[in-house]
Design a protein around this motif. Structure first.
Motif, PDB file in Angstrom:
ATOM      1  N   SER A 179       0.808  -1.224   0.000  1.00  0.00           N
ATOM      2  CA  SER A 179       0.000   0.000   0.000  1.00  0.00           C
ATOM      3  C   SER A 179       0.837   1.269   0.000  1.00  0.00           C
ATOM      4  O   SER A 179       0.287   2.365   0.105  1.00  0.00           O
ATOM      5  CB  SER A 179      -0.937   0.002   1.217  1.00  0.00           C
ATOM      6  N   VAL A 180       2.160   1.155  -0.114  1.00  0.00           N
ATOM      7  CA  VAL A 180       3.011   2.346  -0.063  1.00  0.00           C
ATOM      8  C   VAL A 180       3.931   2.397  -1.283  1.00  0.00           C
ATOM      9  O   VAL A 180       4.145   1.400  -1.988  1.00  0.00           O
ATOM     10  CB  VAL A 180       3.871   2.375   1.224  1.00  0.00           C
ATOM     11  N   HIS A 181       4.465   3.588  -1.518  1.00  0.00           N
ATOM     12  CA  HIS A 181       5.506   3.781  -2.529  1.00  0.00           C
ATOM     13  C   HIS A 181       6.475   4.807  -1.962  1.00  0.00           C
ATOM     14  O   HIS A 181       6.092   5.944  -1.690  1.00  0.00           O
ATOM     15  CB  HIS A 181       4.915   4.262  -3.856  1.00  0.00           C
ATOM     16  N   VAL A 182       7.720   4.406  -1.761  1.00  0.00           N
ATOM     17  CA  VAL A 182       8.680   5.258  -1.066  1.00  0.00           C
ATOM     18  C   VAL A 182       9.740   5.782  -2.024  1.00  0.00           C
ATOM     19  O   VAL A 182       9.902   5.293  -3.145  1.00  0.00           O
ATOM     20  CB  VAL A 182       9.362   4.491   0.097  1.00  0.00           C
ATOM     21  N   ALA A 216       9.657   0.920  -4.271  1.00  0.00           N
ATOM     22  CA  ALA A 216      10.513   2.090  -4.103  1.00  0.00           C
ATOM     23  C   ALA A 216      10.886   2.703  -5.442  1.00  0.00           C
ATOM     24  O   ALA A 216      11.087   1.995  -6.438  1.00  0.00           O
ATOM     25  CB  ALA A 216      11.782   1.700  -3.346  1.00  0.00           C
ATOM     26  N   ALA A 217      10.992   4.035  -5.477  1.00  0.00           N
ATOM     27  CA  ALA A 217      11.456   4.710  -6.685  1.00  0.00           C
ATOM     28  C   ALA A 217      12.915   4.385  -6.957  1.00  0.00           C
ATOM     29  O   ALA A 217      13.334   4.271  -8.108  1.00  0.00           O
ATOM     30  CB  ALA A 217      11.261   6.217  -6.537  1.00  0.00           C
ATOM     31  N   ARG A 218      13.696   4.261  -5.891  1.00  0.00           N
ATOM     32  CA  ARG A 218      15.104   3.872  -5.998  1.00  0.00           C
ATOM     33  C   ARG A 218      15.398   2.831  -4.933  1.00  0.00           C
ATOM     34  O   ARG A 218      14.852   2.892  -3.832  1.00  0.00           O
ATOM     35  CB  ARG A 218      16.042   5.077  -5.799  1.00  0.00           C
ATOM     36  N   ALA A 219      16.275   1.890  -5.270  1.00  0.00           N
ATOM     37  CA  ALA A 219      16.622   0.839  -4.312  1.00  0.00           C
ATOM     38  C   ALA A 219      18.134   0.657  -4.264  1.00  0.00           C
ATOM     39  O   ALA A 219      18.802   0.595  -5.302  1.00  0.00           O
ATOM     40  CB  ALA A 219      15.952  -0.475  -4.692  1.00  0.00           C
ATOM     41  N   VAL A 220      18.644   0.582  -3.047  1.00  0.00           N
ATOM     42  CA  VAL A 220      20.066   0.361  -2.809  1.00  0.00           C
ATOM     43  C   VAL A 220      20.217  -0.931  -2.023  1.00  0.00           C
ATOM     44  O   VAL A 220      19.506  -1.148  -1.033  1.00  0.00           O
ATOM     45  CB  VAL A 220      20.680   1.537  -2.024  1.00  0.00           C
TER      46      VAL A 220
END
Length: 280
Positions: A179-182, A216-220
């Protein structure tokens, strides 16, 4: 990285066979470093030795023929506290670097793990940060950040507790994450391999990590050098699904080169002052 022409395949395989017999378990990354070849070549050597009946291939390496199944990876999964005592300084440097990617007003996922705990500690030291929303499936991370409320908003995923890692997994952990987008996900692991991708020793945790990657928009991915070239049971995702790997100076150069060829940016964290910053 090109293979070292000084050792031909028969000689490499002879030496590899001797190492497996001597040590009882040899990792692909160790053979890559020892012989100056790529991990792809090291795996091919082990595959050839297995076809000849000299060894048995297991996740991440090889064991002698006849070794018990449990000997394939003789060490059990370390507890969170045991892992916390290993590679302390490299993990601290990785944590400092990743915390430097975060900006006020952002949302992020902090995966369970001892390296991500160092990220949480470094975030606490960032007195310039405000209005940060942190989702985590790690109880240790949530408790670490508790003192920063209300400067940080801390959201625990919920789910079934894995006591050795103090992590929360499905059911329920995935429900919140879906339910989220970070802005940024910081994901831990047990292995990063150019062919097999980012993997984890525990399947339920690997499933949660995969969902974090998607949300996530970006993932590390964060991993100290000992985890590069390792392959474990649960696949989190291919290396090119991540924006960067943050590791330490002990990362084997041969594996780093292969990871970069596979499409993963690799950043070496030398410390808060010397670290090369990547804009989040």
């Amino acid at each position: 990285m090109d293979d070292d022409p000084q050792l031909d395949a028969p000689r490499r395989r002879e030496l590899a066979l001797a190492l497996v017999a001597e040590r009882g378990f040899v990792r692909v990354a160790e053979l890559s470093r020892a012989f100056g070849v790529t991990t792809v070549t090291a795996r091919a050597d082990l595959d050839a030795l297995e076809r000849q009946g000299g060894i048995r291939r297991v996740h991440g390496g090889a064991v002698p023929v006849g070794a018990a199944l449990g000997d394939a990876r003789p060490e059990r999964e370390p507890s969170f506290e045991e892992a916390l005592e290993a590679s302390v300084e490299p993990k601290r440097r990785i944590g400092e670097h990743v915390a430097g990617l975060v900006r006020s007003g952002q949302s992020l996922i902090l995966d369970v793990g001892t390296t991500t705990l160092q990220v949480a500690r470094a975030l606490r030291r960032r007195t310039d940060l405000d209005d940060l929303v942190v989702f985590t499936n790690g109880l240790s991370i949530a408790l670490e950040l508790e003192a920063e409320i209300p400067r940080f908003q801390v959201v625990v995923t919920g789910g079934t507790l894995r006591p050795r890692q103090h992590s929360l997994v499905d059911p329920l952990a995935g429900s919140l994450l879906q339910s989220v987008h970070v802005d940024l996900a910081v994901i831990g692991c047990n292995g990063v391999d150019p062919v097999h991708g980012v993997t984890n020793a525990n399947l339920p945790e690997a499933g949660v990590k995969s969902l974090m990657l998607q949300r996530a928009a970006r993932a590390v991915v964060v991993a100290d050098g000992s985890k590069l070239g390792e392959v474990h049971l649960g696949r989190v995702g291919p290396v090119d699904a991540f924006d960067a790997l943050v590791t330490d100076a002990a990362a084997p150069s041969a594996v780093v080169a292969e990871l970069e060829e596979a499409g993963l940016a690799v950043v070496t964290a030398h410390g808060p002052d010397a670290a090369h910053r990547v804009e989040a």
